[in-house]
Design a protein around this motif. Structure first.
Motif, PDB file in Angstrom:
ATOM      1  N   THR B  21      14.320 -53.979  15.614  1.00  0.00           N
ATOM      2  CA  THR B  21      12.922 -53.668  15.304  1.00  0.00           C
ATOM      3  C   THR B  21      12.140 -53.492  16.600  1.00  0.00           C
ATOM      4  N   TYR B  22      11.381 -52.392  16.678  1.00  0.00           N
ATOM      5  CA  TYR B  22      10.711 -52.023  17.922  1.00  0.00           C
ATOM      6  C   TYR B  22       9.229 -51.774  17.702  1.00  0.00           C
ATOM      7  N   SER B  23       8.472 -52.055  18.740  1.00  0.00           N
ATOM      8  CA  SER B  23       7.041 -51.772  18.746  1.00  0.00           C
ATOM      9  C   SER B  23       6.772 -50.755  19.857  1.00  0.00           C
ATOM     10  N   PHE B  24       6.092 -49.668  19.497  1.00  0.00           N
ATOM     11  CA  PHE B  24       5.722 -48.640  20.473  1.00  0.00           C
ATOM     12  C   PHE B  24       4.210 -48.483  20.475  1.00  0.00           C
ATOM     13  N   THR B  25       3.648 -48.293  21.666  1.00  0.00           N
ATOM     14  CA  THR B  25       2.240 -47.933  21.766  1.00  0.00           C
ATOM     15  C   THR B  25       2.171 -46.531  22.347  1.00  0.00           C
ATOM     16  N   LEU B  26       1.472 -45.639  21.617  1.00  0.00           N
ATOM     17  CA  LEU B  26       1.375 -44.241  22.037  1.00  0.00           C
ATOM     18  C   LEU B  26      -0.047 -43.921  22.467  1.00  0.00           C
ATOM     19  N   TYR B  27      -0.175 -43.059  23.459  1.00  0.00           N
ATOM     20  CA  TYR B  27      -1.497 -42.586  23.863  1.00  0.00           C
ATOM     21  C   TYR B  27      -1.796 -41.299  23.107  1.00  0.00           C
ATOM     22  N   CYS B  28      -2.724 -41.365  22.163  1.00  0.00           N
ATOM     23  CA  CYS B  28      -3.034 -40.216  21.301  1.00  0.00           C
ATOM     24  C   CYS B  28      -4.484 -40.332  20.840  1.00  0.00           C
ATOM     25  N   PRO B  29      -5.440 -40.139  21.750  1.00  0.00           N
ATOM     26  CA  PRO B  29      -6.858 -40.377  21.433  1.00  0.00           C
ATOM     27  C   PRO B  29      -7.358 -39.647  20.184  1.00  0.00           C
ATOM     28  N   ALA B  30      -6.939 -38.381  20.025  1.00  0.00           N
ATOM     29  CA  ALA B  30      -7.443 -37.604  18.880  1.00  0.00           C
ATOM     30  C   ALA B  30      -6.979 -38.206  17.557  1.00  0.00           C
ATOM     31  N   VAL B  31      -5.786 -38.798  17.556  1.00  0.00           N
ATOM     32  CA  VAL B  31      -5.267 -39.416  16.337  1.00  0.00           C
ATOM     33  C   VAL B  31      -5.931 -40.785  16.136  1.00  0.00           C
ATOM     34  N   ALA B  32      -6.010 -41.568  17.204  1.00  0.00           N
ATOM     35  CA  ALA B  32      -6.565 -42.919  17.116  1.00  0.00           C
ATOM     36  C   ALA B  32      -8.022 -42.899  16.647  1.00  0.00           C
ATOM     37  N   GLU B  33      -8.704 -41.814  16.966  1.00  0.00           N
ATOM     38  CA  GLU B  33     -10.113 -41.687  16.585  1.00  0.00           C
ATOM     39  C   GLU B  33     -10.272 -41.604  15.064  1.00  0.00           C
ATOM     40  N   HIS B  34      -9.302 -40.969  14.393  1.00  0.00           N
ATOM     41  CA  HIS B  34      -9.434 -40.741  12.948  1.00  0.00           C
ATOM     42  C   HIS B  34      -8.622 -41.683  12.085  1.00  0.00           C
ATOM     43  N   ALA B  35      -7.600 -42.321  12.660  1.00  0.00           N
ATOM     44  CA  ALA B  35      -6.638 -43.061  11.841  1.00  0.00           C
ATOM     45  C   ALA B  35      -7.296 -44.233  11.120  1.00  0.00           C
ATOM     46  N   LYS B  36      -6.808 -44.476   9.899  1.00  0.00           N
ATOM     47  CA  LYS B  36      -7.331 -45.576   9.069  1.00  0.00           C
ATOM     48  C   LYS B  36      -6.174 -46.495   8.661  1.00  0.00           C
ATOM     49  N   PRO B  37      -6.488 -47.780   8.427  1.00  0.00           N
ATOM     50  CA  PRO B  37      -5.427 -48.693   7.964  1.00  0.00           C
ATOM     51  C   PRO B  37      -4.737 -48.136   6.720  1.00  0.00           C
ATOM     52  N   GLY B  38      -3.412 -48.165   6.719  1.00  0.00           N
ATOM     53  CA  GLY B  38      -2.643 -47.691   5.564  1.00  0.00           C
ATOM     54  C   GLY B  38      -2.135 -46.278   5.727  1.00  0.00           C
ATOM     55  N   GLN B  39      -2.658 -45.544   6.709  1.00  0.00           N
ATOM     56  CA  GLN B  39      -2.148 -44.189   6.943  1.00  0.00           C
ATOM     57  C   GLN B  39      -0.821 -44.255   7.698  1.00  0.00           C
ATOM     58  N   PHE B  40      -0.162 -43.122   7.811  1.00  0.00           N
ATOM     59  CA  PHE B  40       1.128 -43.111   8.492  1.00  0.00           C
ATOM     60  C   PHE B  40       1.236 -41.919   9.431  1.00  0.00           C
ATOM     61  N   VAL B  41       2.295 -41.923  10.223  1.00  0.00           N
ATOM     62  CA  VAL B  41       2.570 -40.802  11.122  1.00  0.00           C
ATOM     63  C   VAL B  41       3.952 -40.242  10.768  1.00  0.00           C
ATOM     64  N   MET B  89       6.636 -38.743  21.929  1.00  0.00           N
ATOM     65  CA  MET B  89       6.990 -38.685  20.514  1.00  0.00           C
ATOM     66  C   MET B  89       6.277 -37.489  19.892  1.00  0.00           C
ATOM     67  N   ASP B  90       7.065 -36.642  19.176  1.00  0.00           N
ATOM     68  CA  ASP B  90       6.520 -35.478  18.475  1.00  0.00           C
ATOM     69  C   ASP B  90       6.060 -35.955  17.104  1.00  0.00           C
ATOM     70  N   MET B  91       4.752 -35.895  16.890  1.00  0.00           N
ATOM     71  CA  MET B  91       4.180 -36.591  15.737  1.00  0.00           C
ATOM     72  C   MET B  91       3.123 -35.738  15.041  1.00  0.00           C
ATOM     73  N   ILE B  92       3.152 -35.746  13.703  1.00  0.00           N
ATOM     74  CA  ILE B  92       2.045 -35.208  12.909  1.00  0.00           C
ATOM     75  C   ILE B  92       1.283 -36.432  12.398  1.00  0.00           C
ATOM     76  N   ALA B  93      -0.010 -36.485  12.658  1.00  0.00           N
ATOM     77  CA  ALA B  93      -0.771 -37.688  12.305  1.00  0.00           C
ATOM     78  C   ALA B  93      -2.271 -37.427  12.444  1.00  0.00           C
ATOM     79  N   PRO B  94      -3.105 -38.276  11.834  1.00  0.00           N
ATOM     80  CA  PRO B  94      -2.747 -39.311  10.864  1.00  0.00           C
ATOM     81  C   PRO B  94      -2.586 -38.696   9.473  1.00  0.00           C
ATOM     82  N   LEU B  95      -1.692 -39.262   8.671  1.00  0.00           N
ATOM     83  CA  LEU B  95      -1.390 -38.687   7.371  1.00  0.00           C
ATOM     84  C   LEU B  95      -1.642 -39.668   6.236  1.00  0.00           C
ATOM     85  N   GLY B  96      -1.923 -39.097   5.083  1.00  0.00           N
ATOM     86  CA  GLY B  96      -2.032 -39.884   3.862  1.00  0.00           C
ATOM     87  C   GLY B  96      -3.381 -40.526   3.673  1.00  0.00           C
ATOM     88  N   HIS B  97      -3.417 -41.243   2.579  1.00  0.00           N
ATOM     89  CA  HIS B  97      -4.623 -41.859   2.072  1.00  0.00           C
ATOM     90  C   HIS B  97      -4.437 -43.360   2.274  1.00  0.00           C
TER      91      HIS B  97
END
Lengths: 303, 257
Positions: B21-41, B89-97
């Motif tokens: 099990t791993y923990s990663f911290t990514l630098y992605c200001p545009a995503v972090a600005e919009h992301a909400k608890p419960g969403q995914f990448v 990391m190649d990521m589409i985010a933030p996703l979902g409700h």
């Protein structure tokens, strides 16, 4: 800059790249990434006479260089498509191919008739969905049925009619000739190859539908072969698809005989795949001093 | 709401936090600005054709970072786990409700099972001392994020099936039931389906509102391909909704298990 435009059944495409039916929904999710007007066209999600819920999940499984799906034609039905989705799509500056399906030839004809009153550019008749119990591939695996359903839809529409063929047949050229004789204006191929995977720990198939359609780079050589065979067997245009991931793949499929190319699974890997492929095709043509993409259609020189 | 983007984001930090099990911290200001608890990448492991949906375990709009915690489940997540600080990391985010947040709530219960614990962390950050986090694991080797939950101010109750760690031997449902006798405004849950089903049953019996985060195999991640269907009961009947776009969070009473 090479000329990327192509013309299929009198319909002008600004470039030959079309996201394939089923991967792209009705376009709005991908409009968040780029203007849909950059695409040659969009083949919309297979739509039936009445709404369908599709199959139980899991509907998706990744496989080496590909994936299986068994969505099962989940769609809101043709009336909802015409009312809620099509007007928005038709405002985009791109060709709309409405992909239609049904359990019976009559249902397919009825769906086509409803589209007749719309400004949709082309109809792509799906006789090859491997994930539904009635209609679907049952239409696409026998010449007699393929002919019958094509003839029924032909009577119901004056729009250019593309028939999407199944690769799960002994001779795809016989099916192509049958739908050509029944009035198809073009054929598109290949739909997915029927496949299956089993979780050996649980002894359960990974898809709830047990079997599903294989797509992705794994099937590209099959697509090239079938497009080549069909292009040599019929006089109507061929729209090629099956595992196209790069501009070079698209060029290859056009050399095999395709007049345009649809892009499926690659959209999941990279949502920008269709627009990237358009750019890569342009690069290839420019580097090789080919003035127009249509100049390469069917130019393979077989041994 | 379509505020997702696709991009390649640099890894600022990587940590192995438990077995596989791993923990990663990514630098992605545009995503972090919009992301909400419960969403995914939705992350693409190099060399694969489909992306892997991973829940968001931390959102820091000020630092412009997102934290992701995941377990190696197969070859794809194994490739992702092999990435290091400085890789992308190649990521589409933030996703979902995401989860519904209740600013007025006086007590929120966060129930996480195994790798379902990470999405509880942004909720713990939101509710702070008003949250109780019940986490369930098979054994001590899988225990994760208890100190992180506590540092948000949440009270933690750790359960292991074999009793090798935490105060409770057994499933999360026993402490949940006990806690709900004191009352809670909302219960959030993420974890294996049998756990979610049991949590939903306890909540229904005790009259507590409950939201669950579901998992399903998916392809596009944005609601186009209709791959990740789940059966949901709405007022006008049963529907096949999609985990990626309509979820991953659903009201527990609407889920058809």
């Amino acid at each position: 800059m090479a000329d990327l435009s192509v013309n299929i059944c009198g319909v002008a495409f600004q470039n030959p790249i079309i996201p394939a039916s089923g991967v792209f929904g009705y376009g709005k999710e991908y409009a968040a990434f780029y203007p849909l007007s950059e695409l040659g066209g969009i083949a919309t999600k297979g739509t039936t006479g009445t709404p369908r819920t599709g199959n139980l999940a899991p509907r998706i499984a990744e496989t080496p260089a590909g994936m299986l799906n068994s969505v099962g034609l989940q769609n809101p039905g043709i009336d909802a498509f015409i009312e809620k989705e099509l007007p928005r799509l038709l405002r985009e500056d791109t060709v709309i191919l409405a992909n239609i399906a049904g359990s019976t030839p009559e249902e397919c004809a009825e769906v086509a008739a409803k589209l007749e009153q719309t400004a949709v550019h082309m109809i792509e008749l799906n006789i090859s969905c491997p994930n539904v119990k009635q209609g679907g591939a049952a239409f696409g695996t026998s010449c007699a049925m393929a002919e019958q359903v094509t003839a029924a839809v032909r009577k119901a529409t004056t729009k250019p009619l593309v028939v999407k063929l199944s690769p799960n047949v002994t001779s795809i050229t016989d099916i192509a000739k049958a739908v050509e004789a029944a009035g198809a204006d073009a054929v598109s191929l290949i739909n997915t190859l029927l496949g299956m995977r089993i979780d050996i720990r649980t002894k359960r198939p990974v898809l709830h539908n047990n079997v599903g359609g294989l797509s992705g780079p794994a099937i590209f050589p099959v697509a090239v072969r079938m497009v080549w065979q069909v292009a040599n067997a019929v006089k109507i245009p061929v729209i090629g698809m099956g595992g196209v991931t790069t501009g070079e793949n698209a060029i290859e499929l056009m050399m095999a005989g395709a007049s345009a190319v649809q892009v499926g699974m690659a959209c999941f890997t990279d949502p920008y795949a269709p627009v990237r492929i358009i750019r890569e095709m342009e690069d290839f043509l420019d580097k090789n001093h080919i003035p127009a993409v249509r100049d390469i259609i069917g130019t393979v020189q077989p041994w | 709401m379509t505020n997702y983007t696709q991009g390649a984001y640099p890894i600022l930090e990587k940590q192995a936090i438990a077995q596989d099990t791993y923990s990663f911290t990514l630098y992605c200001p545009a995503v972090a600005e919009h992301a909400k608890p419960g969403q995914f990448v939705h992350i693409l492991p190099k060399g694969f054709g489909l992306r892997r949906p991973i829940s968001i375990a931390g959102i820091d709009p000020e630092q412009g970072t997102l934290r992701l915690v995941f377990a190696v489940r197969g070859k794809g997540t194994d490739v992702l786990a092999g990435l290091n600080k400085g890789d992308f990391m190649d990521m589409i985010a933030p996703l979902g409700h995401g989860f519904t947040l209740y600013p007025e709530a006086s007590h929120a219960v966060l129930v996480g099972g195994g790798i379902g614990v990470p999405p509880m962390l942004p909720l713990a950050a939101y509710y702070g001392a008003k949250a109780t986090a019940i986490s369930g694991f098979r054994s001590f080797a899988q225990v994760i994020l208890q100190a992180d939950l506590e540092s948000c101010g949440a009270r933690t109750i750790c359960c292991t099936e074999d009793g090798t760690a935490g105060a409770v031997k057994g499933f999360v449902t026993a402490p949940l039931e006990e806690l709900l006798t004191e009352g809670a405004d909302i219960v959030y849950a993420c974890g294996p389906e049998p756990m979610l089903k049991a949590v939903a049953q306890v909540c229904r019996r005790m009259g507590a509102a409950c939201e669950v985060s579901l998992e399903e195999r998916m392809a596009c991640g944005i609601g186009a391909c209709l791959g990740c269907a789940t059966r949901i009961r709405k007022a006008d009947g049963e529907q096949f909704l999609h985990v990626c776009k309509d979820g991953p969070v659903f009201k527990a009473e609407e889920v058809i298990w």
